[in-house]
Design a protein around this motif. Structure first.
Motif, PDB file in Angstrom:
ATOM      1  N   ALA A  52       0.822  -1.209   0.000  1.00 44.41           N
ATOM      2  CA  ALA A  52       0.000   0.000   0.000  1.00 44.41           C
ATOM      3  C   ALA A  52       0.854   1.256   0.000  1.00 44.41           C
ATOM      4  CB  ALA A  52      -0.929  -0.003   1.212  1.00 44.41           C
ATOM      5  N   LEU A  53       1.908   1.263   0.809  1.00 45.02           N
ATOM      6  CA  LEU A  53       2.713   2.471   0.935  1.00 45.02           C
ATOM      7  C   LEU A  53       3.574   2.705  -0.305  1.00 45.02           C
ATOM      8  CD1 LEU A  53       2.880   4.635   3.037  1.00 45.02           C
ATOM      9  CD2 LEU A  53       4.756   3.411   4.142  1.00 45.02           C
ATOM     10  N   ASP A  54       4.015   1.641  -0.957  1.00 47.16           N
ATOM     11  CA  ASP A  54       4.739   1.807  -2.218  1.00 47.16           C
ATOM     12  C   ASP A  54       3.851   2.518  -3.248  1.00 47.16           C
ATOM     13  OD1 ASP A  54       7.059   0.658  -1.307  1.00 47.16           O
ATOM     14  OD2 ASP A  54       6.847  -1.210  -2.431  1.00 47.16           O
ATOM     15  N   GLU A  55       2.601   2.104  -3.330  1.00 48.79           N
ATOM     16  CA  GLU A  55       1.691   2.726  -4.291  1.00 48.79           C
ATOM     17  C   GLU A  55       1.379   4.161  -3.903  1.00 48.79           C
ATOM     18  OE1 GLU A  55      -1.785   0.689  -5.468  1.00 48.79           O
ATOM     19  OE2 GLU A  55      -0.792  -1.215  -5.886  1.00 48.79           O
ATOM     20  N   ALA A  56       1.142   4.384  -2.607  1.00 49.74           N
ATOM     21  CA  ALA A  56       0.806   5.727  -2.145  1.00 49.74           C
ATOM     22  C   ALA A  56       1.971   6.693  -2.358  1.00 49.74           C
ATOM     23  CB  ALA A  56       0.408   5.689  -0.673  1.00 49.74           C
ATOM     24  N   SER A  57       3.185   6.257  -2.027  1.00 51.77           N
ATOM     25  CA  SER A  57       4.336   7.154  -2.188  1.00 51.77           C
ATOM     26  C   SER A  57       4.616   7.428  -3.661  1.00 51.77           C
ATOM     27  CB  SER A  57       5.577   6.561  -1.509  1.00 51.77           C
ATOM     28  OG  SER A  57       5.956   5.329  -2.097  1.00 51.77           O
ATOM     29  N   GLY A  58       4.389   6.423  -4.502  1.00 52.88           N
ATOM     30  CA  GLY A  58       4.567   6.633  -5.935  1.00 52.88           C
ATOM     31  C   GLY A  58       3.584   7.650  -6.487  1.00 52.88           C
ATOM     32  N   ALA A  59       2.327   7.556  -6.044  1.00 57.75           N
ATOM     33  CA  ALA A  59       1.315   8.512  -6.500  1.00 57.75           C
ATOM     34  C   ALA A  59       1.625   9.918  -5.990  1.00 57.75           C
ATOM     35  CB  ALA A  59      -0.067   8.067  -6.011  1.00 57.75           C
ATOM     36  N   TRP A  60       2.100  10.014  -4.752  1.00 59.64           N
ATOM     37  CA  TRP A  60       2.457  11.317  -4.174  1.00 59.64           C
ATOM     38  C   TRP A  60       3.593  11.961  -4.962  1.00 59.64           C
ATOM     39  CZ3 TRP A  60       6.807  12.667  -0.791  1.00 59.64           C
ATOM     40  CH2 TRP A  60       6.658  13.918  -0.185  1.00 59.64           C
ATOM     41  N   THR A  61       4.567  11.160  -5.357  1.00 58.01           N
ATOM     42  CA  THR A  61       5.679  11.677  -6.147  1.00 58.01           C
ATOM     43  C   THR A  61       5.200  12.173  -7.504  1.00 58.01           C
ATOM     44  OG1 THR A  61       7.308  10.259  -5.053  1.00 58.01           O
ATOM     45  CG2 THR A  61       7.875  11.078  -7.244  1.00 58.01           C
ATOM     46  N   ARG A  62       4.321  11.404  -8.125  1.00 51.24           N
ATOM     47  CA  ARG A  62       3.790  11.833  -9.433  1.00 51.24           C
ATOM     48  C   ARG A  62       2.982  13.121  -9.313  1.00 51.24           C
ATOM     49  NH1 ARG A  62       3.056   6.242  -9.732  1.00 51.24           N
ATOM     50  NH2 ARG A  62       0.842   6.395  -9.147  1.00 51.24           N
ATOM     51  N   ASP A  63       2.243  13.273  -8.224  1.00 51.70           N
ATOM     52  CA  ASP A  63       1.395  14.450  -8.036  1.00 51.70           C
ATOM     53  C   ASP A  63       2.190  15.694  -7.667  1.00 51.70           C
ATOM     54  OD1 ASP A  63      -0.818  12.931  -8.587  1.00 51.70           O
ATOM     55  OD2 ASP A  63      -1.523  12.800  -6.505  1.00 51.70           O
ATOM     56  N   THR A  64       3.252  15.516  -6.886  1.00 53.89           N
ATOM     57  CA  THR A  64       3.929  16.670  -6.296  1.00 53.89           C
ATOM     58  C   THR A  64       5.366  16.865  -6.760  1.00 53.89           C
ATOM     59  OG1 THR A  64       4.766  15.420  -4.387  1.00 53.89           O
ATOM     60  CG2 THR A  64       2.537  16.344  -4.213  1.00 53.89           C
ATOM     61  N   GLY A  65       5.980  15.824  -7.300  1.00 57.52           N
ATOM     62  CA  GLY A  65       7.380  15.887  -7.635  1.00 57.52           C
ATOM     63  C   GLY A  65       8.286  15.658  -6.446  1.00 57.52           C
ATOM     64  N   LYS A  66       7.701  15.488  -5.261  1.00 65.71           N
ATOM     65  CA  LYS A  66       8.467  15.217  -4.042  1.00 65.71           C
ATOM     66  C   LYS A  66       8.629  13.711  -3.882  1.00 65.71           C
ATOM     67  CE  LYS A  66       6.346  19.294  -1.944  1.00 65.71           C
ATOM     68  NZ  LYS A  66       5.430  19.772  -0.874  1.00 65.71           N
ATOM     69  N   ARG A  67       9.554  13.311  -3.013  1.00 67.25           N
ATOM     70  CA  ARG A  67       9.877  11.891  -2.903  1.00 67.25           C
ATOM     71  C   ARG A  67       9.963  11.456  -1.453  1.00 67.25           C
ATOM     72  NH1 ARG A  67      15.122   9.188  -3.208  1.00 67.25           N
ATOM     73  NH2 ARG A  67      14.858   7.033  -3.893  1.00 67.25           N
TER      74      ARG A  67
END
Length: 275
Positions: A52-67
């Motif tokens: 779950a967290l791999d998917e969530a962090s990946g989506a957050w990076t795509r949305d914000t450019g942050k990592r």
């Protein structure tokens, strides 16, 4: 430096063996790394959160450019690393006790703490198994195990192991199997033993079971047989990275909810203490 492979030690029949888990752990030398230098949010998270967290962090990076760089292990191991000075920005525990532990040491920002997720505890077997177990009082698992062992997280430290021991004690089954446990350093190692057919039964979270096509859920432990399974998350005391606070806000938002529910988690109240 990140690595895909994590060696997990397993206590089994008086000796220790090692498994290699693809948990995407972060290695520190001794504590530090790319995230400390670049400003990426460094997250210490329970192993059961990986999918779950791999998917969530990946989506957050795509949305914000942050990592966010995520280090997965058992909550007890991560809590001890934070106590030892590991530079985590966020701690995402699989139970309340280990979050309470770091809180008691003054190592989190109390106002940031959220009890975000719930989970269920299940008994699993390798895929294709015809094994049937009725999880009711008076349960005796020893005959079901035959000469084999029950895979589960360490019963005195790993949250899933503690929940499993509590459930077996509640059902009257612990005394019959306590000397026949393959105790692992985290819940994903227990899952892997069953997935590989090296143990006929294991106790893991429902979310772990649904993540592995090579296991089947034999039964679900009654909710009242163990303490409620709650996953709290909080910023660490010394974290000053804006990315960390931003990622925590994202995890507690409606945008992240589908990633957790897809894996079988229950999303709890998003309210912070005092809010």
């Amino acid at each position: 430096m990140e690595t895909d492979m994590h060696p997990a030690r397993i206590e089994w029949g008086g000796f220790t063996r090692s498994l290699v888990l693809g948990l995407g752990l972060v290695c520190f030398a001794p504590f530090g790394g790319a995230s400390a230098q670049t400003g990426d949010a460094l997250v210490f998270a329970a192993a059961s959160l990986k999918n779950a967290l791999d998917e969530a962090s990946g989506a957050w990076t795509r949305d914000t450019g942050k990592r966010a760089v995520v280090s997965y292990a058992a909550s007890n191991a991560l809590a001890k690393q934070i106590e030892a000075g590991a530079p985590a920005d966020l701690f995402f525990s699989a139970d309340l006790e280990w979050m309470d532990f770091v809180a008691s040491k003054g190592l989190i920002k109390p106002e940031s703490r959220i009890s975000l997720l719930g989970n269920s505890l299940v008994l699993i077997a390798p895929k294709g198994s015809a094994m049937q177990v009725d999880l009711k009082p008076g349960l005796d698992l020893a005959p079901v195990l035959g000469g084999s062992r029950l895979a589960m997280g360490h019963a005195d430290a790993v949250p899933a192991g503690k929940y499993g021991k509590a459930a077996l004690e509640h059902l009257g089954a612990w005394a019959g199997v306590k000397d026949r446990i393959a105790q692992t350093e985290n819940v994903r190692a227990a899952l892997l033993l069953v997935s590989r057919g090296e143990a006929p039964l294991g106790i893991v979270y429902k979310t772990d079971a649904v993540s592995d096509p090579n296991v089947t859920i034999v039964a679900t432990f009654p909710e009242g047989s163990h303490p409620p399974i709650v996953y709290p998350v909080a910023l660490t005391k010394d974290s000053s990275k804006p990315q960390a606070a931003s990622f925590l806000d994202y995890l507690s938002s409606d945008k992240a909810k589908p990633f957790f529910e897809k894996q079988g988690f229950t999303v709890l109240s998003k309210a912070r203490p005092g809010s």
